[in-house]
Write a protein that holds these residues in place. Structure first.
Motif, short mmCIF file in Angstrom:
data_model
loop_
_atom_site.label_atom_id
_atom_site.label_comp_id
_atom_site.label_asym_id
_atom_site.label_seq_id
_atom_site.Cartn_x
_atom_site.Cartn_y
_atom_site.Cartn_z
N SER A 97 -3.75 2.74 -0.61
CA SER A 97 -2.74 2.99 -1.63
C SER A 97 -2.79 4.43 -2.15
O SER A 97 -3.81 5.11 -2.04
CB SER A 97 -2.93 2.02 -2.80
OG SER A 97 -2.80 0.68 -2.37
N ASP A 98 -1.68 4.86 -2.74
CA ASP A 98 -1.53 6.23 -3.24
C ASP A 98 -2.44 6.46 -4.45
O ASP A 98 -2.27 5.82 -5.49
CB ASP A 98 -0.07 6.44 -3.62
CG ASP A 98 0.22 7.85 -4.11
OD1 ASP A 98 -0.72 8.68 -4.15
OD2 ASP A 98 1.39 8.14 -4.42
N PRO A 99 -3.42 7.36 -4.37
CA PRO A 99 -4.31 7.61 -5.51
C PRO A 99 -3.58 8.05 -6.77
O PRO A 99 -3.96 7.68 -7.89
CB PRO A 99 -5.24 8.73 -5.00
CG PRO A 99 -5.22 8.59 -3.51
CD PRO A 99 -3.82 8.15 -3.18
N ARG A 100 -2.53 8.85 -6.62
CA ARG A 100 -1.82 9.34 -7.81
C ARG A 100 -1.19 8.18 -8.57
O ARG A 100 -1.21 8.16 -9.81
CB ARG A 100 -0.75 10.35 -7.39
CG ARG A 100 -1.31 11.65 -6.83
CD ARG A 100 -0.23 12.47 -6.17
NE ARG A 100 0.39 11.76 -5.05
CZ ARG A 100 1.36 12.22 -4.30
NH1 ARG A 100 1.87 13.42 -4.54
NH2 ARG A 100 1.86 11.51 -3.30
N MET A 101 -0.63 7.23 -7.84
CA MET A 101 -0.04 6.06 -8.49
C MET A 101 -1.10 5.27 -9.25
O MET A 101 -0.90 4.85 -10.39
CB MET A 101 0.62 5.17 -7.44
CG MET A 101 1.21 3.88 -8.00
SD MET A 101 1.77 2.77 -6.69
CE MET A 101 0.19 2.17 -6.06
N TRP A 102 -2.28 5.11 -8.63
CA TRP A 102 -3.32 4.31 -9.26
C TRP A 102 -3.98 5.03 -10.44
O TRP A 102 -4.44 4.37 -11.39
CB TRP A 102 -4.35 3.88 -8.21
CG TRP A 102 -3.89 2.62 -7.57
CD1 TRP A 102 -3.29 2.47 -6.35
CD2 TRP A 102 -3.94 1.32 -8.16
NE1 TRP A 102 -2.96 1.16 -6.14
CE2 TRP A 102 -3.35 0.42 -7.23
CE3 TRP A 102 -4.42 0.82 -9.37
CZ2 TRP A 102 -3.24 -0.94 -7.49
CZ3 TRP A 102 -4.30 -0.55 -9.63
CH2 TRP A 102 -3.71 -1.41 -8.69
N SER A 161 -11.51 0.54 -2.72
CA SER A 161 -11.66 1.98 -2.50
C SER A 161 -13.13 2.39 -2.40
O SER A 161 -13.49 3.26 -1.60
CB SER A 161 -10.98 2.76 -3.63
OG SER A 161 -9.58 2.54 -3.63
N GLU A 220 0.83 -1.20 0.00
CA GLU A 220 0.00 0.00 0.00
C GLU A 220 0.87 1.26 0.00
O GLU A 220 0.45 2.31 -0.46
CB GLU A 220 -0.90 0.05 1.23
CG GLU A 220 -1.74 -1.20 1.45
CD GLU A 220 -1.02 -2.24 2.29
OE1 GLU A 220 -0.92 -2.06 3.51
OE2 GLU A 220 -0.54 -3.22 1.71
N ARG A 221 2.09 1.14 0.55
CA ARG A 221 3.00 2.28 0.62
C ARG A 221 3.86 2.33 -0.63
O ARG A 221 4.14 1.32 -1.25
CB ARG A 221 3.88 2.19 1.87
CG ARG A 221 3.11 2.23 3.17
CD ARG A 221 4.02 1.84 4.34
NE ARG A 221 5.21 2.67 4.38
CZ ARG A 221 6.43 2.20 4.72
NH1 ARG A 221 6.59 0.94 5.00
NH2 ARG A 221 7.45 3.03 4.75
N SER A 222 4.30 3.54 -0.98
CA SER A 222 5.15 3.71 -2.14
C SER A 222 6.42 4.45 -1.74
O SER A 222 6.57 4.88 -0.59
CB SER A 222 4.41 4.48 -3.24
OG SER A 222 4.00 5.76 -2.75
N GLY A 223 7.34 4.61 -2.70
CA GLY A 223 8.58 5.34 -2.44
C GLY A 223 9.71 4.44 -1.97
O GLY A 223 9.48 3.30 -1.55
#
Length: 362
Positions: free
Chosen positions: A215-220, A185, A117-120
């Motif tokens: 999860s990050d909306p921008r990534m999705w 979501s 769920e985390r990014s970066g």
């Protein structure tokens, strides 16, 4: 493979870089944000210094919308002997590269079926891909050397290679990855305006369903924008099931016994089809799904309690196949659900009780 260049130091790129660096590959890191590349380097993913010459493999780990242009720039600059991307969509980037008129013999599309769920870069781990499928989408033009480099990358990351057609891959991930994200979501969105008294009743079921909604909306948005058609097709089927289920539930409210009977049959149908679909989800290590017994143990929220349970299970000679923790509302306690082979359940329960653990029937 002796050298690699990872372009894009997010979760996937940094995790692959850490895995490669840990197995002796000299890894160079590049990102549009130099601070991210420096962070990845500090985590042991390699060096953010540019390579002196072409590397063996360039790994492009950028959002799907930027894959083709990033690969085109890397190929034009001659940065590597072989090129691959790890984007979650394969058909679109391949067609974009073809439209650019590039020689694609040195390129192969890939997608590791793993994430968080985390990014970066700070979310990266070297074991992110272990035991997970890693899809490869070679074409008739793909050079054998490039395919071998991709297979070596998969092996070094301890993943499992799966060869697929690019468009078949996109239809598959629409079903098993992209649609679940949207459905999760949508369910989580119902909680946004819910009464606090309702939210306080959240248990493990709602946590399971909404976990990936964090999860990050921008990534999705990047991912879904690259695969909208197949996702919409799957959602159309889900929408049809929803319409039928709503109709069935309304019928259950009726005073007419025949309508209630039809309503119950409709709800049962979707539940049974759900059972059948769930039974097809691969089990441990990708094997056929297994049926486990659950031993539920009451546990206090204190340091070392989980370690004690696992140690006691080990002393009893029982292997824990899976574990879940359900925290009690408003209490510093919880319920640990230990999934074991059916034959081991009685042995484990008896051993834990002998060592003072309180069990609960599930």
């Amino acid at each position: 493979m002796r050298t690699a260049l990872v372009i894009g130091t997010g979760l996937i790129g940094t995790s692959a870089a850490i895995a490669l660096a840990g197995r002796g590959v000299t890894v160079h890191l590049r990102d549009h944000d130099p601070a991210r590349a420096s962070t990845a380097a500090a985590l042991g993913a390699g060096t953010d210094e540019a390579p002196e010459g072409p590397v063996d493999l360039a790994i492009v780990a950028v959002p799907p919308a930027h894959v083709a242009t990033t690969l085109a720039d890397a190929m034009t600059a001659g940065l590597a002997r072989g090129y691959l991307d790890v984007a979650s969509v394969k058909g679109g980037p391949k067609r974009e590269l073809e439209a650019l008129g590039l020689d694609l013999t040195s390129y192969i599309g890939t997608h590791p079926m793993s994430g968080k769920e985390r990014s970066g870069p700070l979310a990266a781990t070297p074991d992110l891909f272990e035991g997970r499928p890693w899809v490869l989408t070679p074409t008739r033009d793909t050079d054998t050397e490039v395919l071998n480099l991709a297979l070596e990358l998969v092996a070094l990351c301890r993943a499992v290679p799966v060869v697929m057609d690019a468009d078949a891959h996109d239809r598959a991930v629409a079903l098993v990855s992209h649609t679940p994200q949207l459905v999760s979501s949508m369910v989580a969105a119902r909680l946004q305006e819910a009464d606090e008294s309702a939210v306080r009743l959240c248990g493990q079921g709602i946590r399971d369903v909404t976990r990936i909604a964090a999860s990050d909306p921008r990534m999705w948005i990047d991912i879904l924008s690259a695969n909208p058609g197949p996702v919409a097709d799957v959602l159309s089927g889900v929408a049809a099931d929803l319409d039928e289920t709503v109709r069935a539930l309304r019928s259950l409210q009726s005073a007419d016994e025949d309508k209630r009977r039809d309503g119950a049959a409709g709800v049962e149908d979707v539940l049974r089809r759900g059972n059948a679909g769930r039974a097809r989800v691969p089990g441990k290590h990708g094997a056929a799904p297994a049926v486990y017994e659950t031993v539920a143990v009451l546990i206090s929220d204190q340091p070392g309690e989980l370690a004690r349970i696992f140690a006691d299970a080990g002393r009893a000679g029982v292997n824990i196949e899976d574990v879940r923790i359900e925290h009690a509302t408003g209490q510093q306690a919880g319920l640990v659900q230990l999934m074991v082979e059916p034959a081991a359940a009685v042995v484990l329960a008896s051993a834990l009780q002998e060592r003072g653990w309180s069990l609960r029937t599930t």
